[in-house]
Design a protein around this motif. Structure first.
Motif, PDB file in Angstrom:
ATOM      1  N   ASP A  63     -10.088 -68.651  -0.178  1.00  0.00           N
ATOM      2  CA  ASP A  63     -10.139 -67.245  -0.583  1.00  0.00           C
ATOM      3  C   ASP A  63     -10.583 -66.310   0.540  1.00  0.00           C
ATOM      4  OD1 ASP A  63      -9.726 -65.193  -2.413  1.00  0.00           O
ATOM      5  OD2 ASP A  63     -11.812 -65.232  -3.088  1.00  0.00           O
ATOM      6  N   LEU A  64     -10.449 -66.726   1.792  1.00  0.00           N
ATOM      7  CA  LEU A  64     -10.915 -65.897   2.901  1.00  0.00           C
ATOM      8  C   LEU A  64     -10.264 -64.517   2.896  1.00  0.00           C
ATOM      9  CD1 LEU A  64     -12.639 -65.558   5.416  1.00  0.00           C
ATOM     10  CD2 LEU A  64     -10.809 -66.638   6.735  1.00  0.00           C
ATOM     11  N   ASP A  65      -8.952 -64.453   2.719  1.00  0.00           N
ATOM     12  CA  ASP A  65      -8.271 -63.155   2.685  1.00  0.00           C
ATOM     13  C   ASP A  65      -8.838 -62.259   1.595  1.00  0.00           C
ATOM     14  OD1 ASP A  65      -6.413 -63.575   4.806  1.00  0.00           O
ATOM     15  OD2 ASP A  65      -5.162 -64.775   3.468  1.00  0.00           O
ATOM     16  N   GLY A  66      -9.050 -62.814   0.409  1.00  0.00           N
ATOM     17  CA  GLY A  66      -9.587 -62.038  -0.706  1.00  0.00           C
ATOM     18  C   GLY A  66     -10.996 -61.557  -0.448  1.00  0.00           C
ATOM     19  N   VAL A  67     -11.832 -62.422   0.131  1.00  0.00           N
ATOM     20  CA  VAL A  67     -13.212 -62.034   0.439  1.00  0.00           C
ATOM     21  C   VAL A  67     -13.223 -60.928   1.482  1.00  0.00           C
ATOM     22  CG1 VAL A  67     -15.384 -62.833   1.457  1.00  0.00           C
ATOM     23  CG2 VAL A  67     -14.201 -64.240  -0.241  1.00  0.00           C
ATOM     24  N   VAL A  68     -12.394 -61.052   2.521  1.00  0.00           N
ATOM     25  CA  VAL A  68     -12.327 -60.015   3.552  1.00  0.00           C
ATOM     26  C   VAL A  68     -11.911 -58.685   2.925  1.00  0.00           C
ATOM     27  CG1 VAL A  68     -11.049 -59.240   5.605  1.00  0.00           C
ATOM     28  CG2 VAL A  68     -11.984 -61.565   5.511  1.00  0.00           C
ATOM     29  N   GLU A  69     -10.907 -58.702   2.072  1.00  0.00           N
ATOM     30  CA  GLU A  69     -10.458 -57.461   1.433  1.00  0.00           C
ATOM     31  C   GLU A  69     -11.538 -56.859   0.548  1.00  0.00           C
ATOM     32  OE1 GLU A  69      -7.797 -55.621   2.203  1.00  0.00           O
ATOM     33  OE2 GLU A  69      -7.524 -57.159   3.732  1.00  0.00           O
ATOM     34  N   GLN A  70     -12.249 -57.688  -0.204  1.00  0.00           N
ATOM     35  CA  GLN A  70     -13.335 -57.180  -1.049  1.00  0.00           C
ATOM     36  C   GLN A  70     -14.426 -56.539  -0.203  1.00  0.00           C
ATOM     37  OE1 GLN A  70     -14.862 -60.139  -3.753  1.00  0.00           O
ATOM     38  NE2 GLN A  70     -12.810 -60.764  -4.353  1.00  0.00           N
ATOM     39  N   LEU A  71     -14.800 -57.189   0.897  1.00  0.00           N
ATOM     40  CA  LEU A  71     -15.844 -56.637   1.764  1.00  0.00           C
ATOM     41  C   LEU A  71     -15.380 -55.345   2.427  1.00  0.00           C
ATOM     42  CD1 LEU A  71     -17.225 -59.917   3.343  1.00  0.00           C
ATOM     43  CD2 LEU A  71     -18.352 -58.450   1.656  1.00  0.00           C
ATOM     44  N   LYS A  72     -14.122 -55.299   2.869  1.00  0.00           N
ATOM     45  CA  LYS A  72     -13.582 -54.071   3.456  1.00  0.00           C
ATOM     46  C   LYS A  72     -13.620 -52.930   2.451  1.00  0.00           C
ATOM     47  CE  LYS A  72      -9.864 -54.323   5.989  1.00  0.00           C
ATOM     48  NZ  LYS A  72      -8.539 -54.733   6.521  1.00  0.00           N
ATOM     49  N   SER A  73     -13.347 -53.231   1.175  1.00  0.00           N
ATOM     50  CA  SER A  73     -13.357 -52.185   0.151  1.00  0.00           C
ATOM     51  C   SER A  73     -14.765 -51.646  -0.082  1.00  0.00           C
ATOM     52  CB  SER A  73     -12.765 -52.707  -1.163  1.00  0.00           C
ATOM     53  OG  SER A  73     -13.669 -53.571  -1.827  1.00  0.00           O
ATOM     54  N   LYS A  74     -15.785 -52.410   0.348  1.00  0.00           N
ATOM     55  CA  LYS A  74     -17.175 -51.972   0.227  1.00  0.00           C
ATOM     56  C   LYS A  74     -17.709 -51.395   1.528  1.00  0.00           C
ATOM     57  CE  LYS A  74     -18.301 -55.108  -3.506  1.00  0.00           C
ATOM     58  NZ  LYS A  74     -19.316 -56.014  -4.039  1.00  0.00           N
ATOM     59  N   GLY A  75     -16.810 -51.145   2.492  1.00  0.00           N
ATOM     60  CA  GLY A  75     -17.205 -50.482   3.726  1.00  0.00           C
ATOM     61  C   GLY A  75     -17.603 -51.394   4.873  1.00  0.00           C
ATOM     62  N   VAL A  76     -17.436 -52.704   4.721  1.00  0.00           N
ATOM     63  CA  VAL A  76     -17.768 -53.627   5.805  1.00  0.00           C
ATOM     64  C   VAL A  76     -16.638 -53.605   6.823  1.00  0.00           C
ATOM     65  CG1 VAL A  76     -18.197 -56.039   6.414  1.00  0.00           C
ATOM     66  CG2 VAL A  76     -19.151 -55.092   4.297  1.00  0.00           C
ATOM     67  N   SER A  77     -16.994 -53.450   8.095  1.00  0.00           N
ATOM     68  CA  SER A  77     -15.984 -53.501   9.155  1.00  0.00           C
ATOM     69  C   SER A  77     -16.125 -54.824   9.893  1.00  0.00           C
ATOM     70  CB  SER A  77     -16.158 -52.322  10.117  1.00  0.00           C
ATOM     71  OG  SER A  77     -17.431 -52.352  10.716  1.00  0.00           O
ATOM     72  N   PHE A  78     -15.021 -55.270  10.489  1.00  0.00           N
ATOM     73  CA  PHE A  78     -14.991 -56.561  11.149  1.00  0.00           C
ATOM     74  C   PHE A  78     -14.696 -56.403  12.635  1.00  0.00           C
ATOM     75  CE2 PHE A  78     -14.267 -57.415   6.734  1.00  0.00           C
ATOM     76  CZ  PHE A  78     -15.041 -58.546   6.515  1.00  0.00           C
ATOM     77  N   GLU A  79     -15.379 -57.208  13.425  1.00  0.00           N
ATOM     78  CA  GLU A  79     -15.139 -57.212  14.859  1.00  0.00           C
ATOM     79  C   GLU A  79     -13.942 -58.093  15.168  1.00  0.00           C
ATOM     80  OE1 GLU A  79     -18.672 -58.379  16.936  1.00  0.00           O
ATOM     81  OE2 GLU A  79     -19.686 -56.504  16.454  1.00  0.00           O
ATOM     82  N   HIS A  80     -13.259 -57.762  16.247  1.00  0.00           N
ATOM     83  CA  HIS A  80     -12.145 -58.570  16.736  1.00  0.00           C
ATOM     84  C   HIS A  80     -12.504 -59.050  18.126  1.00  0.00           C
ATOM     85  CE1 HIS A  80      -9.484 -55.912  13.991  1.00  0.00           C
ATOM     86  NE2 HIS A  80     -10.066 -56.871  13.314  1.00  0.00           N
ATOM     87  N   TYR A  81     -12.304 -60.349  18.366  1.00  0.00           N
ATOM     88  CA  TYR A  81     -12.633 -60.943  19.652  1.00  0.00           C
ATOM     89  C   TYR A  81     -11.401 -61.591  20.260  1.00  0.00           C
ATOM     90  CZ  TYR A  81     -17.438 -60.541  18.012  1.00  0.00           C
ATOM     91  OH  TYR A  81     -18.627 -60.067  17.540  1.00  0.00           O
ATOM     92  N   ASP A  82     -11.276 -61.517  21.564  1.00  0.00           N
ATOM     93  CA  ASP A  82     -10.255 -62.249  22.296  1.00  0.00           C
ATOM     94  C   ASP A  82     -10.939 -63.447  22.928  1.00  0.00           C
ATOM     95  OD1 ASP A  82      -8.138 -60.472  21.741  1.00  0.00           O
ATOM     96  OD2 ASP A  82      -8.872 -59.113  23.292  1.00  0.00           O
ATOM     97  N   LEU A  83     -10.962 -64.547  22.192  1.00  0.00           N
ATOM     98  CA  LEU A  83     -11.626 -65.751  22.653  1.00  0.00           C
ATOM     99  C   LEU A  83     -10.593 -66.828  22.954  1.00  0.00           C
ATOM    100  CD1 LEU A  83     -14.494 -65.885  19.998  1.00  0.00           C
ATOM    101  CD2 LEU A  83     -14.668 -65.109  22.368  1.00  0.00           C
TER     102      LEU A  83
END
Length: 117
Positions: A72-92
């Motif tokens: 459910d990673l996609d769903g959890v990410v979408e739920q958190l984004k809907s609550k204002g959580v932003s995610f960092e992007h890394y080039d690793l």
């Protein structure tokens, strides 16, 4: 020696009130107990997450807590984004990224939160 013992992830914060808004309101964690307005423990799965006030909060730039959410990673990410959580992007090295989801060499996926509460 400790391989059969449970551990408790422990996160230092500067403002426990703000942290509680995040952990309870945004992540939906249930309070297990509090200690003198300095510590709040949360139930998460079969373990606890301990959040405490410290003058050293915010000095760690490494991963502090990791949750396994299965398929459910996609769903959890979408739920958190809907609550204002932003995610960092890394080039690793050895990773790929599709939207906010990072893929690892072994084929598993992962995500990082942008900032601590």
């Amino acid at each position: 020696m400790l391989g059969k013992s449970d551990c408790v992830p422990t996160v230092a914060v500067k403002d426990l009130g703000r942290a509680r808004e995040f952990y309870e309101g945004t992540l939906g964690l249930e309070v297990a107990y509090t200690v003198a307005d300095q510590v709040t423990a949360y139930v998460t799965g079969n373990t606890l997450l301990l959040v405490y006030v410290s003058e050293y909060a915010g000095t760690n730039e490494a991963t502090a807590v990791t949750w396994g959410v299965g398929d459910d990673l996609d769903g959890v990410v979408e739920q958190l984004k809907s609550k204002g959580v932003s995610f960092e992007h890394y080039d690793l090295p050895g990773t790929t990224r599709e939207g906010d989801i990072h893929g690892l060499v072994q084929g598993s996926t992962s995500q990082w939160r942008a900032a601590t509460p």
